[in-house]
Design an enzyme around this catalytic site. Structure first.
Site, PDB file in Angstrom:
ATOM      1  N   LYS A   9      20.275  -0.105   0.233  1.00 23.16           N
ATOM      2  CA  LYS A   9      19.818  -1.085   0.743  1.00 23.16           C
ATOM      3  C   LYS A   9      20.994  -1.953   1.746  1.00 23.16           C
ATOM      4  O   LYS A   9      20.983  -2.222   2.822  1.00 23.16           O
ATOM      5  CB  LYS A   9      19.095  -2.299  -0.195  1.00 23.16           C
ATOM      6  CG  LYS A   9      18.928  -3.512   0.444  1.00 23.16           C
ATOM      7  CD  LYS A   9      18.190  -3.489   1.733  1.00 23.16           C
ATOM      8  CE  LYS A   9      17.788  -4.827   2.197  1.00 23.16           C
ATOM      9  NZ  LYS A   9      16.819  -4.893   3.385  1.00 23.16           N
ATOM     10  N   CYS A  23      19.465 -11.740   6.210  1.00 22.25           N
ATOM     11  CA  CYS A  23      20.068 -10.526   5.436  1.00 22.25           C
ATOM     12  C   CYS A  23      21.202  -9.781   6.211  1.00 22.25           C
ATOM     13  O   CYS A  23      22.171  -9.807   5.069  1.00 22.25           O
ATOM     14  CB  CYS A  23      19.026  -9.171   5.929  1.00 22.25           C
ATOM     15  SG  CYS A  23      17.199  -9.426   5.362  1.00 22.25           S
TER      16      CYS A  23
END
Length: 440
Positions: free
Chosen positions: A210, A266
């Site tokens: 991720k 993010c």
């Protein structure tokens, strides 16, 4: 399947709605009582195309429920998703307090076997911490209940999150337990029909995947912004360069658009967290530090151009802003370039007239009432009396500029384009003083 999702923020709510839409029975748990009450009324706390009708439809069908009662949530789901926030600490390290709290809550109330899924973006080693927390509480309770911890990171893009959930590029499942892997495969079967999207790997590799994915995308953006600054200094056209390198299939066109920096929930957070993770094992992530530094500098680019044009005297000037969100099709202003620009303009004594199709309520929440900020109802309205137009977000309907309208309403026909939406030559021919990124 019976699923419980802790945290009805961006990731949790989108994933819950999509799971419910495929036929699973989902209970969402959150500590924010007002948010839960609003969700039951069909009031969605975030803007995401298609999310509101999806939530309303599945709530009405009884497949999607909302509660603040953690015990109810733990009792319901055989699979327990942790989708709470992991905000950065002051040093950039991901704050796992909420993740650990949810793990402890699950352990406190569970009475039968559970699969506990880390959906939140978390550093490598978090699954081990969750496993330790759950084991410790079960031991204190004097019970022996089977459980497993899975890393199942999300890869949602704000603005297209529903489709990303329904038709993901990949589904990462981090577990060494074959039985758990089989159940997770069954859970995601509706999203895995056309071709194999599921990748089973060890937990730590899943956690790192991720961060590595977001860091790679952020790297492409910062690299292109670095080259755009070089192109500007050399008198080259970064748009021509972009097409030249993008035509190479090894590079491609995705994420090589120059601009005024990346933002959102993010990329900034995850790059920082990965740098801190590297430091924790004695490794200096030099490329990642440079990615962060270039982005920090790039967010100042528009203000520098504006300040230079006006002779470093912006006091009393009014600037029309098109775009507040960090990207189109979202109302998210976290780490948005617009915030850096507006705050710099205010510090210089300027006033901002801003329009964004979705992010103005969020802007008002962040900044409140200010004499030097006016949120207006249309992209045309903000031009009235403005000393310049500044384009910060590339919303689709910002890609057409009525030149006559600009000249009629703005005090001066000056445009600072942070997203390279228009052709410099055409703008000059139309009598517009035009500044963009990486183009002479």
């Amino acid at each position: 399947m019976k699923i419980t999702i802790f945290g009805v923020g961006y990731v949790g709510l989108v994933q819950a709605a999509v799971f419910a839409d495929t036929g699973h029975h989902v209970v969402c748990v959150d500590v924010d009582n007002a948010r839960i009450k609003n969700l039951k009324k069909g009031i969605i706390p975030i803007y995401e195309p298609g999310l509101t009708p999806l939530v309303k439809e599945n709530y009405a069908a009884g497949r999607l429920e909302f509660t603040t009662d953690a015990e109810v949530g733990v009792a319901h789901g055989d699979i327990q998703f942790i989708a709470v926030g992991t905000p950065p600490d002051e040093d950039g390290t991901a704050d796992l307090a909420a993740v650990v709290t949810v793990a402890e809550t699950i352990a406190t109330h569970m009475t039968h076997p559970k699969i506990i899924v880390d959906k939140s973006t978390v550093p490598v080693g978090t699954a081990e911490k969750v496993e330790f927390s759950v084991s410790e509480i079960l031991q204190k309770r004097g019970v022996n209940i089977d459980f497993s911890v899975v890393s199942n990171p999300e890869f949602l893009k704000e603005g297209s999150a529903i489709q990303d959930c329904k038709r993901p590029d990949r589904i990462i499942i981090g577990t060494n337990n074959s039985t758990t892997a089989g159940i997770m495969r069954e859970l995601y079967a509706p999203m895995n029909r056309n071709h194999e999207r599921i990748l089973i790997m060890d937990v730590k590799s899943a956690e790192l995947t991720k961060y590595a994915a977001n860091a790679m995308l952020a790297t492409k953006i910062s690299f292109m912004n670095e080259i755009s600054n070089l192109a500007e200094a050399l008198g080259a056209d970064i748009e021509a360069v972009r097409q030249g390198i993008g035509s190479d299939k090894r590079i491609g066109y995705h994420f090589i658009y120059p601009g005024c920096g990346y933002g959102g929930s993010c990329f900034p957070k995850d790059v920082q967290a990965l740098v801190r993770t590297a430091e924790s094992v004695g490794y200096e992530a030099e490329i990642l530090k440079s990615v962060e530094a270039v982005n920090f500098r790039q967010k100042k680019k528009l203000f520098e151009k504006i300040s230079k044009h006006f002779g470093n005297d912006l006091k009393g000037k009014t600037f029309a802003l098109w775009g507040l969100s960090f990207k189109p099709n979202t109302d998210d202003m976290r780490d948005a370039p617009s915030r850096v620009l507006m705050e710099a303009l205010w510090d210089a004594g300027a006033k901002v007239q801003a329009y964004d199709p979705e992010a103005m309520p969020e802007c008002k929440r962040i900044y409140g009432q200010r004499d030097d900020l006016v949120l207006m109802e249309s992209k045309e309205a903000v031009l009235e009396g403005a000393d310049a137009l500044v384009i910060v977000t590339e919303w689709q309907h910002f890609k057409v500029l009525d030149i006559d309208m600009l000249k009629q309403h703005a005090a001066k026909p000056v445009v600072f384009d942070g997203r390279n939406l228009f052709e410099p030559k055409k703008m000059r021919e139309d009598g517009i003083t035009y500044y963009s990124i990486g183009r002479a």
